[in-house]
Design a protein around this motif. Structure first.
Motif, mmCIF file in Angstrom:
data_model
loop_
_atom_site.group_PDB
_atom_site.id
_atom_site.type_symbol
_atom_site.label_atom_id
_atom_site.label_comp_id
_atom_site.label_asym_id
_atom_site.label_seq_id
_atom_site.Cartn_x
_atom_site.Cartn_y
_atom_site.Cartn_z
ATOM 1 N N TRP A 51 -2.007 -14.467 -9.878
ATOM 2 C CA TRP A 51 -0.883 -14.179 -8.972
ATOM 3 C C TRP A 51 -0.683 -12.676 -8.814
ATOM 4 N N LEU A 52 -0.657 -11.954 -9.933
ATOM 5 C CA LEU A 52 -0.460 -10.516 -9.877
ATOM 6 C C LEU A 52 -1.671 -9.805 -9.281
ATOM 7 N N ARG A 53 -2.880 -10.307 -9.542
ATOM 8 C CA ARG A 53 -4.071 -9.702 -8.944
ATOM 9 C C ARG A 53 -4.008 -9.811 -7.426
ATOM 10 N N GLN A 54 -3.704 -11.023 -6.928
ATOM 11 C CA GLN A 54 -3.634 -11.224 -5.476
ATOM 12 C C GLN A 54 -2.515 -10.401 -4.851
ATOM 13 N N PHE A 55 -1.377 -10.314 -5.515
ATOM 14 C CA PHE A 55 -0.265 -9.521 -4.998
ATOM 15 C C PHE A 55 -0.638 -8.043 -4.949
ATOM 16 N N ASP A 60 7.202 -8.419 7.644
ATOM 17 C CA ASP A 60 5.818 -8.677 7.240
ATOM 18 C C ASP A 60 5.378 -7.800 6.064
ATOM 19 N N LYS A 61 6.282 -7.681 5.097
ATOM 20 C CA LYS A 61 5.970 -6.961 3.863
ATOM 21 C C LYS A 61 5.501 -7.970 2.825
ATOM 22 N N PRO A 62 4.697 -7.543 1.853
ATOM 23 C CA PRO A 62 4.230 -8.460 0.815
ATOM 24 C C PRO A 62 5.379 -9.064 0.001
ATOM 25 N N VAL A 63 5.270 -10.380 -0.235
ATOM 26 C CA VAL A 63 6.230 -11.115 -1.047
ATOM 27 C C VAL A 63 5.445 -11.950 -2.056
ATOM 28 N N ALA A 64 5.860 -11.890 -3.315
ATOM 29 C CA ALA A 64 5.259 -12.712 -4.359
ATOM 30 C C ALA A 64 6.348 -13.599 -4.936
ATOM 31 N N ALA A 65 6.155 -14.908 -4.868
ATOM 32 C CA ALA A 65 7.110 -15.866 -5.433
ATOM 33 C C ALA A 65 6.358 -16.792 -6.369
ATOM 34 N N ILE A 66 6.985 -17.129 -7.471
ATOM 35 C CA ILE A 66 6.335 -17.986 -8.453
ATOM 36 C C ILE A 66 7.289 -19.096 -8.873
ATOM 37 N N CYS A 67 6.729 -20.260 -9.150
ATOM 38 C CA CYS A 67 7.459 -21.391 -9.693
ATOM 39 C C CYS A 67 8.610 -21.800 -8.774
ATOM 40 N N HIS A 68 9.847 -21.801 -9.272
ATOM 41 C CA HIS A 68 11.011 -22.188 -8.482
ATOM 42 C C HIS A 68 11.437 -21.114 -7.482
ATOM 43 N N GLY A 69 10.736 -19.985 -7.455
ATOM 44 C CA GLY A 69 11.014 -18.960 -6.451
ATOM 45 C C GLY A 69 10.869 -19.506 -5.041
ATOM 46 N N ALA A 70 10.067 -20.556 -4.881
ATOM 47 C CA ALA A 70 9.896 -21.185 -3.570
ATOM 48 C C ALA A 70 11.209 -21.762 -3.046
ATOM 49 N N ASP A 117 -2.809 -22.321 -13.359
ATOM 50 C CA ASP A 117 -3.234 -20.948 -13.594
ATOM 51 C C ASP A 117 -3.817 -20.282 -12.350
ATOM 52 N N GLN A 118 -3.560 -20.858 -11.189
ATOM 53 C CA GLN A 118 -4.088 -20.325 -9.933
ATOM 54 C C GLN A 118 -2.950 -19.830 -9.043
ATOM 55 N N ALA A 119 -3.309 -19.116 -7.982
ATOM 56 C CA ALA A 119 -2.351 -18.607 -7.003
ATOM 57 C C ALA A 119 -2.982 -18.723 -5.628
ATOM 58 N N VAL A 120 -2.149 -18.627 -4.603
ATOM 59 C CA VAL A 120 -2.642 -18.712 -3.231
ATOM 60 C C VAL A 120 -1.978 -17.615 -2.405
ATOM 61 N N THR A 121 -2.779 -16.962 -1.565
ATOM 62 C CA THR A 121 -2.268 -15.955 -0.647
ATOM 63 C C THR A 121 -2.361 -16.504 0.765
ATOM 64 N N CYS A 122 -1.268 -16.393 1.509
ATOM 65 C CA CYS A 122 -1.229 -16.799 2.916
ATOM 66 C C CYS A 122 -0.568 -15.648 3.668
ATOM 67 N N GLY A 123 -1.369 -14.870 4.365
ATOM 68 C CA GLY A 123 -0.842 -13.677 5.012
ATOM 69 C C GLY A 123 -0.365 -12.705 3.952
ATOM 70 N N LYS A 124 0.917 -12.343 4.007
ATOM 71 C CA LYS A 124 1.482 -11.394 3.040
ATOM 72 C C LYS A 124 2.302 -12.094 1.953
ATOM 73 N N LEU A 125 2.124 -13.424 1.831
ATOM 74 C CA LEU A 125 2.860 -14.210 0.845
ATOM 75 C C LEU A 125 1.912 -14.709 -0.245
ATOM 76 N N VAL A 126 2.236 -14.367 -1.493
ATOM 77 C CA VAL A 126 1.452 -14.816 -2.646
ATOM 78 C C VAL A 126 2.342 -15.715 -3.490
ATOM 79 N N THR A 127 1.873 -16.934 -3.764
ATOM 80 C CA THR A 127 2.665 -17.887 -4.531
ATOM 81 C C THR A 127 1.812 -18.525 -5.623
ATOM 82 N N ALA A 128 2.507 -19.038 -6.635
ATOM 83 C CA ALA A 128 1.823 -19.684 -7.758
ATOM 84 C C ALA A 128 2.765 -20.714 -8.369
#
Length: 186
Positions: free
Chosen positions: A177-181, A110-120, A157-168
């Motif tokens: 994305w970076l602000r939310q992370f 349950d550590k923060p994770v930030a994934a963007i684009c094809h990172g999903a 140009d938006q991002a979404v946070t769900c728990g400790k996961l930030v994606t864009a």
């Protein structure tokens, strides 16, 4: 300040590795960029993806990005958070069980994770996304859904946070994305 691990590979999206790597350091965080089978001082090739009115993004050669840590010597337990940039790298990184174990560590702890684009693609290959609202490049929506996630079809140009996961969806979301992370890192 947080210790952040960033998983990269050849043909990672140029902006999606360069910008978070530098911006997170500018915020005072320590960021270690790693790639399977590469060492500190080695580089990965990047690709620049742009949105020029075609049915999908265009791709151009990017820069050589120098890694500052060695994959085989990195222990995910020593890090507070994970960044997964997009581009073509996640497509093949998801075939490497060692990389999947890194992603699993962060999600299971349950550590923060930030994934963007094809990172999903890497997220979907490593863990269940059930109960998670996840954004990604639209072509990755089927993988998000197959992994049990609720695909978030948001503006580029938006991002979404769900728990400790930030994606864009893509690099135009970097500010949000970076602000939310960063909120999760405090």
């Amino acid at each position: 300040m947080a210790r952040i691990l960033l998983v990269a590979g050849d043909f990672v999206e140029d902006y999606e590795i360069m910008v978070p790597f530098q911006a997170l350091q500018a915020m005072g965080h320590t960021v270690h960029a790693i790639c399977p089978d590469k060492r500190e001082g080695d580089s990965v090739r990047t690709a620049i993806h742009d949105f020029e009115g075609d049915q999908t993004y265009s791709e151009k050669p990017g820069h050589a990005f120098t890694l500052n840590a060695t994959f085989a010597e990195s222990d995910p337990a020593e890090y507070d958070a994970l960044v997964i940039p997009g581009g073509r790298a996640p497509e093949y990184l998801r075939l490497d069980e060692r990389v999947l174990e890194v992603v699993r560590h962060f999600r299971e702890a349950d550590k923060p994770v930030a994934a963007i684009c094809h990172g999903a693609q890497l997220l979907a290959a490593a863990v269940s996304l059930e109960g998670c609202r996840v954004s990604a490049y639209p072509a990755c929506a089927p993988e998000v859904r197959l992994a049990g996630g609720d695909y978030a079809d948001i503006a580029v140009d938006q991002a979404v946070t769900c728990g400790k996961l930030v994606t864009a969806p893509a690099w135009p979301a970097h500010p949000e994305w970076l602000r939310q992370f960063n909120v999760l890192l405090d």
